[in-house]
Design an enzyme around this catalytic site. Structure first.
Site, PDB file in Angstrom:
ATOM      1  N   HIS A  31       9.764  -0.687  -0.153  1.00 28.41           N
ATOM      2  CA  HIS A  31      10.546   0.097  -1.117  1.00 28.41           C
ATOM      3  C   HIS A  31      11.367   1.155  -0.373  1.00 28.41           C
ATOM      4  O   HIS A  31      11.288   1.258   0.862  1.00 28.41           O
ATOM      5  CB  HIS A  31       9.640   0.710  -2.186  1.00 28.41           C
ATOM      6  CG  HIS A  31       8.537   1.579  -1.653  1.00 28.41           C
ATOM      7  ND1 HIS A  31       8.781   2.737  -0.969  1.00 28.41           N
ATOM      8  CD2 HIS A  31       7.179   1.437  -1.711  1.00 28.41           C
ATOM      9  CE1 HIS A  31       7.619   3.294  -0.633  1.00 28.41           C
ATOM     10  NE2 HIS A  31       6.629   2.517  -1.055  1.00 28.41           N
ATOM     11  N   HIS A  34       9.747   3.417   2.303  1.00 29.75           N
ATOM     12  CA  HIS A  34       9.569   2.804   3.626  1.00 29.75           C
ATOM     13  C   HIS A  34      10.881   2.855   4.405  1.00 29.75           C
ATOM     14  O   HIS A  34      10.910   3.170   5.596  1.00 29.75           O
ATOM     15  CB  HIS A  34       9.134   1.335   3.494  1.00 29.75           C
ATOM     16  CG  HIS A  34       7.792   1.152   2.853  1.00 29.75           C
ATOM     17  ND1 HIS A  34       7.561   0.217   1.869  1.00 29.75           N
ATOM     18  CD2 HIS A  34       6.611   1.786   3.052  1.00 29.75           C
ATOM     19  CE1 HIS A  34       6.296   0.286   1.492  1.00 29.75           C
ATOM     20  NE2 HIS A  34       5.701   1.233   2.202  1.00 29.75           N
ATOM     21  N   CYS A 139     -11.280   4.683  -3.036  1.00 31.11           N
ATOM     22  CA  CYS A 139     -10.049   4.216  -3.688  1.00 31.11           C
ATOM     23  C   CYS A 139      -9.516   3.031  -2.893  1.00 31.11           C
ATOM     24  O   CYS A 139      -9.233   3.165  -1.694  1.00 31.11           O
ATOM     25  CB  CYS A 139      -9.003   5.328  -3.743  1.00 31.11           C
ATOM     26  SG  CYS A 139      -7.373   4.686  -4.214  1.00 31.11           S
ATOM     27  N   CYS A 142      -5.647   3.510  -1.363  1.00 28.34           N
ATOM     28  CA  CYS A 142      -5.368   4.165  -0.074  1.00 28.34           C
ATOM     29  C   CYS A 142      -6.483   3.923   0.922  1.00 28.34           C
ATOM     30  O   CYS A 142      -6.476   4.500   2.004  1.00 28.34           O
ATOM     31  CB  CYS A 142      -5.062   5.646  -0.248  1.00 28.34           C
ATOM     32  SG  CYS A 142      -6.240   6.568  -1.190  1.00 28.34           S
ATOM     33  N   CYS A 156      -8.588   8.600  -8.189  1.00 27.86           N
ATOM     34  CA  CYS A 156      -8.078   8.957  -6.859  1.00 27.86           C
ATOM     35  C   CYS A 156      -7.017  10.044  -7.001  1.00 27.86           C
ATOM     36  O   CYS A 156      -6.108   9.909  -7.821  1.00 27.86           O
ATOM     37  CB  CYS A 156      -7.483   7.709  -6.206  1.00 27.86           C
ATOM     38  SG  CYS A 156      -6.396   8.087  -4.832  1.00 27.86           S
ATOM     39  N   HIS A 159      -3.497   8.278  -6.052  1.00 25.23           N
ATOM     40  CA  HIS A 159      -2.975   7.143  -6.821  1.00 25.23           C
ATOM     41  C   HIS A 159      -3.311   7.158  -8.306  1.00 25.23           C
ATOM     42  O   HIS A 159      -2.799   6.341  -9.070  1.00 25.23           O
ATOM     43  CB  HIS A 159      -3.476   5.826  -6.226  1.00 25.23           C
ATOM     44  CG  HIS A 159      -2.921   5.582  -4.858  1.00 25.23           C
ATOM     45  ND1 HIS A 159      -3.606   5.925  -3.719  1.00 25.23           N
ATOM     46  CD2 HIS A 159      -1.724   5.102  -4.467  1.00 25.23           C
ATOM     47  CE1 HIS A 159      -2.851   5.632  -2.680  1.00 25.23           C
ATOM     48  NE2 HIS A 159      -1.711   5.143  -3.097  1.00 25.23           N
ATOM     49  N   LYS A 306       7.844   9.748  -9.348  1.00 23.19           N
ATOM     50  CA  LYS A 306       7.382   8.928  -8.243  1.00 23.19           C
ATOM     51  C   LYS A 306       7.764   7.474  -8.525  1.00 23.19           C
ATOM     52  O   LYS A 306       7.671   7.028  -9.669  1.00 23.19           O
ATOM     53  CB  LYS A 306       5.839   9.058  -8.208  1.00 23.19           C
ATOM     54  CG  LYS A 306       5.271   8.934  -6.830  1.00 23.19           C
ATOM     55  CD  LYS A 306       3.786   9.200  -6.848  1.00 23.19           C
ATOM     56  CE  LYS A 306       3.194   8.465  -5.651  1.00 23.19           C
ATOM     57  NZ  LYS A 306       1.830   8.617  -5.450  1.00 23.19           N
ATOM     58  N   LYS A 309       5.341   0.747  -9.214  1.00 20.16           N
ATOM     59  CA  LYS A 309       5.509  -0.674  -9.533  1.00 20.16           C
ATOM     60  C   LYS A 309       5.322  -0.917 -11.013  1.00 20.16           C
ATOM     61  O   LYS A 309       6.127  -1.581 -11.664  1.00 20.16           O
ATOM     62  CB  LYS A 309       4.461  -1.491  -8.766  1.00 20.16           C
ATOM     63  CG  LYS A 309       5.048  -2.235  -7.588  1.00 20.16           C
ATOM     64  CD  LYS A 309       4.028  -3.224  -7.072  1.00 20.16           C
ATOM     65  CE  LYS A 309       4.132  -3.316  -5.563  1.00 20.16           C
ATOM     66  NZ  LYS A 309       3.041  -3.980  -4.925  1.00 20.16           N
TER      67      LYS A 309
HETATM   68  N1  MSP Z   1      -0.608   1.812   6.121  1.00 22.44           N
HETATM   69  C1  MSP Z   1      -0.633   3.210   5.884  1.00 22.44           C
HETATM   70  C2  MSP Z   1      -0.156   3.973   7.104  1.00 22.44           C
HETATM   71  C3  MSP Z   1      -0.930   3.699   8.355  1.00 22.44           C
HETATM   72  S1  MSP Z   1      -0.254   4.547   9.707  1.00 22.44           S
HETATM   73  C4  MSP Z   1      -1.340   4.311  10.936  1.00 22.44           C
HETATM   74  C5  MSP Z   1       0.286   3.551   4.701  1.00 22.44           C
HETATM   75  N2  MSP Z   1       1.154   2.609   4.341  1.00 22.44           N
HETATM   76  S2  MSP Z   1       2.206   2.755   3.132  1.00 22.44           S
HETATM   77  O1  MSP Z   1       2.928   1.511   3.087  1.00 22.44           O
HETATM   78  O2  MSP Z   1       1.523   3.145   1.948  1.00 22.44           O
HETATM   79  O3  MSP Z   1       3.165   3.930   3.500  1.00 22.44           O
HETATM   80  C6  MSP Z   1       3.938   3.882   4.689  1.00 22.44           C
HETATM   81  C7  MSP Z   1       4.733   5.172   4.873  1.00 22.44           C
HETATM   82  O4  MSP Z   1       5.668   5.275   3.805  1.00 22.44           O
HETATM   83  C8  MSP Z   1       3.873   6.419   4.811  1.00 22.44           C
HETATM   84  O5  MSP Z   1       4.281   7.362   5.772  1.00 22.44           O
HETATM   85  C9  MSP Z   1       4.111   6.944   3.427  1.00 22.44           C
HETATM   86  O6  MSP Z   1       3.935   8.334   3.307  1.00 22.44           O
HETATM   87  C10 MSP Z   1       5.573   6.577   3.265  1.00 22.44           C
HETATM   88  N3  MSP Z   1       5.973   6.558   1.865  1.00 22.44           N
HETATM   89  C11 MSP Z   1       5.407   5.877   0.830  1.00 22.44           C
HETATM   90  N4  MSP Z   1       6.076   6.162  -0.311  1.00 22.44           N
HETATM   91  C12 MSP Z   1       7.091   7.022  -0.044  1.00 22.44           C
HETATM   92  C13 MSP Z   1       8.149   7.582  -0.776  1.00 22.44           C
HETATM   93  N5  MSP Z   1       8.292   7.393  -2.059  1.00 22.44           N
HETATM   94  N6  MSP Z   1       9.048   8.328  -0.100  1.00 22.44           N
HETATM   95  C14 MSP Z   1       8.997   8.506   1.253  1.00 22.44           C
HETATM   96  N7  MSP Z   1       8.020   7.995   1.976  1.00 22.44           N
HETATM   97  C15 MSP Z   1       6.984   7.362   1.347  1.00 22.44           C
HETATM   98  O7  MSP Z   1       0.176   4.653   4.191  1.00 22.44           O
END
Ligand code: MSP
Length: 504
Positions: A31, A34, A139, A142, A156, A159, A306, A309
């Site tokens: 998304h 990421h 949870c 996470c 959680c 979430h 936020k 999905k």
């Molecule tokens: N897999 C773990 C991270 C492990 S690092 C050793 C994880 N994955 S995640 O897919 O949930 O999130 C990946 C990154 O995207 C994280 O840094 C998370 O904070 C960031 N983001 C997730 N949603 C976000 C937004 N809406 N906006 C900006 N960044 C966000 O956590």
């Protein structure tokens, strides 16, 4: 000979810079959050390359654990097949947005699996991991245990999903042994966690003390087997965090060269994992801790909610990059959202910035400059020097300072103030009414300024930078080339497609 040896010696002392993003759960398609993290990390990595440093930029996917395994099950696929298919979307995202990583790590990569097991074993053999019984609130989203008081109405805190009571045999890491050292590290070094507010926040949490951490699961088969007990898999965070060292070749030469990481770029939801847990693991494994964990903000929907999905509010960055130029999306994300703070995404605001700043501002400046050089000087940069007043409008030191302080939005803002000043300069001077030396000075000033802008803009909008320098008949330069009057008279410019098309 001596000259060669000297330049080799210089290359050997080249400054090193190692930056990582968090690795994403491939439990769904990527998304915009990421994408945002990757674009920001890419901008910083490119800036350091521009400085002439040797950069290693790591990103990737976090593929083990119960969350991914649940999603694989729901789609009727074996976990390995599922992640093999999902990872394609994350790589595609990187390609679309020109993310210049040096390695895309997957936690299912064999070198990562081997290193994770070695570190687990090393800590176990030191007596810092023991077998016990775990009971607690967990949870699945996470992959984190919570205490009763952390939960919000039994859910959680991150979430909002119902936490479940889990009781099972588990290996524990004696994280409590590291409370003081972790706290000292956080308190001693102001740059260890940025922005400052986040450091304060985590210091207060760590002050409450660290508890031993459950680092294995007996009921999650999709994971890295615990080396001394095949009935257990490593807790997903005990596997994922280690990507930062396995990804850069621990314990080999590249690791020696690049570790400790200069920046771990992460979102605010995983700060605890990247400080309390990660520092403790590294301390137990006798490895230096990273220099800075930078916490960026979250991208929310247009109305500030936020992305979710279930609410159907997830923004798809790949779809956006197909609809708009990748650089327009990169520009918007880096300019609109103050780095370190939350921000909202709106296509309307992006379109406005694209039209006003990229198409009317930068695109128009290039178009006018090249057209006038073609018209008045047979396509060759005239022999002149850049106007002194215009030169004062580019605050290179300020831009460098902002980049050093990771104020990406301010640095980009300053570059665009200069672009604006160049357009104003053109309007004021009206070169179409001038001739001779006066006109030469204006045309040279504009081409030279655009050359400078193309260098400075590389980290932010790399494709556009290439296009600008190619229309100016140049190769992209390094920051060392970023001083005025370096453009050679006689350079042949060539008009091409407009940089950005305006959108309705
Ligand atoms: N897999 C773990 C991270 C492990 S690092 C050793 C994880 N994955 S995640 O897919 O949930 O999130 C990946 C990154 O995207 C994280 O840094 C998370 O904070 C960031 N983001 C997730 N949603 C976000 C937004 N809406 N906006 C900006 N960044 C966000 O956590």
């Amino acid at each position: 000979m001596a000259k060669k040896a000297a330049s080799k010696a210089l290359a050997d002392v080249k400054k090193k810079f190692y930056i990582t993003t968090a690795i994403d759960y491939p439990s769904g398609k990527p998304h915009l959050g990421h994408a945002y993290e990757k674009v920001c990390a890419d901008c910083i990595a490119r800036w350091h390359r521009l400085l002439g440093e040797e950069v290693f930029f790591l990103t990737g996917t976090d593929e083990h654990g119960s969350k991914v395994s649940r999603c694989a099950k729901a789609s009727g696929k074996a976990p390995q097949k599922y992640v093999d298919e999902m990872v394609v979307y994350f790589r595609e995202l990187c390609a679309k947005l020109n993310i210049s990583y040096d390695r895309f790590i997957r936690t299912t990569d064999s070198d990562h699996v081997k290193i994770s097991q070695e570190i687990f074993k090393k800590i176990y053999e030191k007596g810092e991991i023991y077998l016990g019984e775990y009971s607690g609130w967990y949870c699945d989203e996470c992959e984190t245990f919570f205490t009763e008081k952390d939960l919000v109405d039994g859910n959680c805190p991150t979430h909002g999903k119902k936490a479940k009571w889990v009781s099972e045999e588990s290996y524990f890491f004696k994280m409590s042994n590291y409370s003081k050292r972790v706290l000292d590290a956080l308190e001693k070094n102001e740059k260890i966690v940025l922005p400052e507010g986040k450091r304060k926040e985590i210091i207060n949490r760590v002050k409450e003390g660290l508890n031993d951490l459950s680092v294995s699961r007996a009921n999650v088969p999709w994971g890295i087997p615990v080396p001394m007990n095949a009935n257990h898999t490593q807790y997903v965070w005990m596997d994922a965090l280690l990507n930062y060292i396995s990804g850069v070749g621990y314990p080999g030469k590249d690791f020696e060269k690049f570790w400790p990481a200069n920046i771990h770029l992460i979102g605010k939801d995983i700060l605890w994992h990247h400080t309390a847990i990660w520092y403790s693991i590294l301390m137990a494994a006798e490895i230096e801790i990273p220099k800075t964990v930078f916490v960026h903000g979250f991208i929310n929907t247009e109305s500030g909610e936020k992305m979710s999905k279930s609410g159907g509010t997830v923004i798809d960055p790949v779809a956006l990059s197909e609809k708009y130029p990748a650089d327009a999306l990169r520009y918007f994300l880096l300019r609109e959202i103050p780095f370190g703070q939350d921000g909202n995404f709106s296509e309307d605001s992006m379109r406005i910035r694209l039209n006003n700043e990229l198409a009317n501002g930068l695109g128009n400046l290039l178009n006018r400059t090249v057209t006038m050089i073609e018209k008045y000087n047979a396509g060759e940069v005239p022999n002149a020097k850049t106007n002194i007043e215009l030169r004062k409008k580019l605050d290179i030191d300020g831009i460098k300072k902002h980049m050093e302080n990771l104020e990406l939005h301010h640095a980009l803002g300053k570059i665009f103030s200069f672009v604006h000043a160049c357009n104003q300069f053109t309007n004021e001077k009206e070169p179409w009414k001038l001739d001779g030396k006066e006109r030469d000075e204006v045309l040279y000033s504009l081409a030279d300024s655009l050359r400078m802008a193309s260098i400075l803009l590389q980290p932010f909008i790399p494709e556009t930078s290439e296009k600008i320098s190619s229309q100016l008949g140049l190769k992209l330069g390094l920051l060392a080339d970023c001083s005025f009057n370096k453009l050679k008279a006689g350079t042949k410019v060539k008009k091409a497609e407009v940089l950005f098309r305006k959108l309705e």
